[in-house]
Design an enzyme around this catalytic site. Structure first.
Site, PDB file in Angstrom:
ATOM      1  N   HIS A  98       0.849  -1.206   0.000  1.00  0.00           N
ATOM      2  CA  HIS A  98       0.000   0.000   0.000  1.00  0.00           C
ATOM      3  C   HIS A  98       0.872   1.238   0.000  1.00  0.00           C
ATOM      4  O   HIS A  98       1.843   1.337   0.726  1.00  0.00           O
ATOM      5  CB  HIS A  98      -0.940   0.020   1.215  1.00  0.00           C
ATOM      6  CG  HIS A  98      -0.259  -0.183   2.534  1.00  0.00           C
ATOM      7  ND1 HIS A  98       0.113  -1.437   2.991  1.00  0.00           N
ATOM      8  CD2 HIS A  98       0.139   0.695   3.488  1.00  0.00           C
ATOM      9  CE1 HIS A  98       0.705  -1.312   4.157  1.00  0.00           C
ATOM     10  NE2 HIS A  98       0.751  -0.034   4.497  1.00  0.00           N
ATOM     11  N   HIS A 100       0.957   5.141   0.964  1.00  0.00           N
ATOM     12  CA  HIS A 100       0.295   6.146   1.791  1.00  0.00           C
ATOM     13  C   HIS A 100       0.290   7.460   1.005  1.00  0.00           C
ATOM     14  O   HIS A 100       1.327   7.848   0.443  1.00  0.00           O
ATOM     15  CB  HIS A 100       1.080   6.414   3.078  1.00  0.00           C
ATOM     16  CG  HIS A 100       1.124   5.265   4.040  1.00  0.00           C
ATOM     17  ND1 HIS A 100       0.351   5.231   5.175  1.00  0.00           N
ATOM     18  CD2 HIS A 100       1.857   4.115   4.050  1.00  0.00           C
ATOM     19  CE1 HIS A 100       0.608   4.114   5.847  1.00  0.00           C
ATOM     20  NE2 HIS A 100       1.522   3.416   5.189  1.00  0.00           N
TER      21      HIS A 100
HETATM   22  P1  5GP Z   1       1.860   0.358   7.347  1.00  0.00           P
HETATM   23  O1  5GP Z   1       2.374   0.715   8.713  1.00  0.00           O
HETATM   24  O2  5GP Z   1       1.734  -1.132   7.144  1.00  0.00           O
HETATM   25  O3  5GP Z   1       2.630   1.034   6.248  1.00  0.00           O
HETATM   26  O4  5GP Z   1       0.436   1.001   7.245  1.00  0.00           O
HETATM   27  C1  5GP Z   1      -0.723   0.329   7.574  1.00  0.00           C
HETATM   28  C2  5GP Z   1      -1.785   1.383   7.738  1.00  0.00           C
HETATM   29  O5  5GP Z   1      -3.042   0.737   7.693  1.00  0.00           O
HETATM   30  C3  5GP Z   1      -1.710   2.119   9.079  1.00  0.00           C
HETATM   31  O6  5GP Z   1      -1.528   3.500   8.840  1.00  0.00           O
HETATM   32  C4  5GP Z   1      -3.044   1.810   9.730  1.00  0.00           C
HETATM   33  O7  5GP Z   1      -3.593   2.912  10.397  1.00  0.00           O
HETATM   34  C5  5GP Z   1      -3.918   1.372   8.575  1.00  0.00           C
HETATM   35  N1  5GP Z   1      -4.932   0.405   8.918  1.00  0.00           N
HETATM   36  C6  5GP Z   1      -4.766  -0.729   9.645  1.00  0.00           C
HETATM   37  N2  5GP Z   1      -5.916  -1.404   9.744  1.00  0.00           N
HETATM   38  C7  5GP Z   1      -6.832  -0.686   9.058  1.00  0.00           C
HETATM   39  C8  5GP Z   1      -8.230  -0.876   8.800  1.00  0.00           C
HETATM   40  O8  5GP Z   1      -8.862  -1.839   9.211  1.00  0.00           O
HETATM   41  N3  5GP Z   1      -8.849   0.077   8.064  1.00  0.00           N
HETATM   42  C9  5GP Z   1      -8.186   1.176   7.586  1.00  0.00           C
HETATM   43  N4  5GP Z   1      -8.891   2.047   6.873  1.00  0.00           N
HETATM   44  N5  5GP Z   1      -6.879   1.380   7.794  1.00  0.00           N
HETATM   45  C10 5GP Z   1      -6.208   0.458   8.533  1.00  0.00           C
END
Ligand code: 5GP
Ligand code: ZN
Length: 135
Positions: A98, A100
């Site tokens: 993903h 951001h």
């Molecule tokens: P990472 O740290 O893996 O780059 O980012 C994962 C992101 O996914 C985090 O910013 C977190 O807030 C978001 N996230 C985790 N679970 C969910 C969810 O169930 N729904 C949404 N909309 N975002 C999520």
């Protein structure tokens, strides 16, 4: 597979979806850094950025670019960051690739990456370590 983003794709759990086509989905991050913080994912599960083919990565970033500019205009943001956390050490929590998109607002107070004095003192050493190996 027990992937929360795959569940969002399949609409098994809710998300605040802002864009969808047959291959990509964009939705608001549930713990946003700023107003409009958005995640852009391929609908097909891929663990991380390096496991994407270059073709998939290129198509993915195209969608990110398309959304980011519109989001900035709609939210009247002053700029945005786009980022991938690749791997646990980089803060990747969800193993479904993903991007951001983090809209930025003048004086929003969000901290940038901190500079590292150690890394600065090792710049020449670092260049030597890397030099000539990147193809
Ligand atoms: P990472 O740290 O893996 O780059 O980012 C994962 C992101 O996914 C985090 O910013 C977190 O807030 C978001 N996230 C985790 N679970 C969910 C969810 O169930 N729904 C949404 N909309 N975002 C999520
Ligand atoms: Zn997934």
């Amino acid at each position: 597979m027990d992937c929360i983003f795959c569940k969002i794709v399949k609409k098994e759990i809710p998300a605040r979806i802002i864009f969808e086509n047959d291959k990509y989905l964009a939705f608001l991050d549930i713990t946003p850094n700023t107003i409009g913080h958005t995640l852009v994912i391929p609908k097909k599960h891929i663990n991380n950025f390096v496991e994407q083919s270059s073709d998939e990565a290129a198509k993915h970033i195209k969608v990110v670019q398309q959304i980011a500019g519109q989001l900035q205009n709609i939210l009247k943001a002053d700029g945005f960051n786009v980022a991938i956390n690749n791997g646990q050490a980089a803060g990747q929590i969800i193993n479904h690739v993903h991007w951001h998109i983090i809209p930025r607002y003048n004086n929003d107070g969000l901290l940038h990456f901190a500079h590292s004095e150690e890394a600065k003192s090792k710049l020449d050493e670092t260049l030597k370590k890397i030099n000539g190996q990147i193809k």
